[in-house]
Motif scaffolding. Structure first.
Motif, mmCIF file in Angstrom:
data_model
loop_
_atom_site.group_PDB
_atom_site.id
_atom_site.type_symbol
_atom_site.label_atom_id
_atom_site.label_comp_id
_atom_site.label_asym_id
_atom_site.label_seq_id
_atom_site.Cartn_x
_atom_site.Cartn_y
_atom_site.Cartn_z
ATOM 1 N N GLN A 119 0.964 -1.233 0.007
ATOM 2 C CA GLN A 119 -0.175 0.040 -0.075
ATOM 3 C C GLN A 119 0.896 1.130 -0.038
ATOM 4 N N GLU A 121 2.418 1.683 -3.542
ATOM 5 C CA GLU A 121 1.356 2.349 -4.341
ATOM 6 C C GLU A 121 0.842 3.879 -3.942
ATOM 7 N N ALA A 122 1.117 3.967 -2.755
ATOM 8 C CA ALA A 122 0.678 5.509 -2.315
ATOM 9 C C ALA A 122 1.727 6.576 -3.157
ATOM 10 N N GLU A 123 2.867 6.233 -3.572
ATOM 11 C CA GLU A 123 3.723 6.896 -4.391
ATOM 12 C C GLU A 123 2.888 7.497 -5.755
ATOM 13 N N SER A 124 2.379 6.586 -6.158
ATOM 14 C CA SER A 124 1.649 7.166 -7.285
ATOM 15 C C SER A 124 0.187 7.610 -7.090
ATOM 16 N N GLU A 125 -0.278 7.718 -5.937
ATOM 17 C CA GLU A 125 -1.323 8.530 -5.648
ATOM 18 C C GLU A 125 -1.105 9.229 -4.124
ATOM 19 N N PRO A 126 -0.793 10.424 -4.382
ATOM 20 C CA PRO A 126 -0.227 11.402 -3.531
ATOM 21 C C PRO A 126 -1.148 11.606 -2.311
ATOM 22 N N GLY A 127 -2.383 11.383 -2.640
ATOM 23 C CA GLY A 127 -3.215 11.645 -1.708
ATOM 24 C C GLY A 127 -3.371 10.649 -0.462
ATOM 25 N N ARG A 128 -2.727 9.369 -0.850
ATOM 26 C CA ARG A 128 -2.853 8.518 0.243
ATOM 27 C C ARG A 128 -1.923 8.698 1.392
ATOM 28 N N THR A 129 -2.348 8.642 2.539
ATOM 29 C CA THR A 129 -1.442 8.860 3.704
ATOM 30 C C THR A 129 -1.435 7.505 4.523
#
Length: 67
Positions: free
Chosen positions: A33, A36-44
């Motif tokens: 996770q 994958e958060a690197e490609s989805e900057p909103g994921r914290t």
């Protein structure tokens, strides 16, 4: 956080097998996770913790240990 292709395959393999210790599986899911958060900057970390039903501190510790 970055994962090599080999790291990613290893962690995905652990998750798909389902035979490893619960902690190892949780850590593998956290790392995937976080990757994958690197490609989805909103994921914290908070979002990852909520999605995987773990404490935020667990996500932070796993990231720190892996890096």
């Amino acid at each position: 956080m970055t994962l090599t292709a080999e790291d990613r395959r290893e962690w995905e393999g652990l998750v798909s097998m389902g035979k490893s210790e619960t902690r190892k599986l949780a850590h593998a899911r956290i790392l995937l996770q976080a990757y994958e958060a690197e490609s989805e900057p909103g994921r914290t970390d908070e979002g990852i913790a909520q999605a995987l039903d773990v404490h935020v501190r667990t996500v932070e510790r796993v990231r720190t240990a892996f890096v």
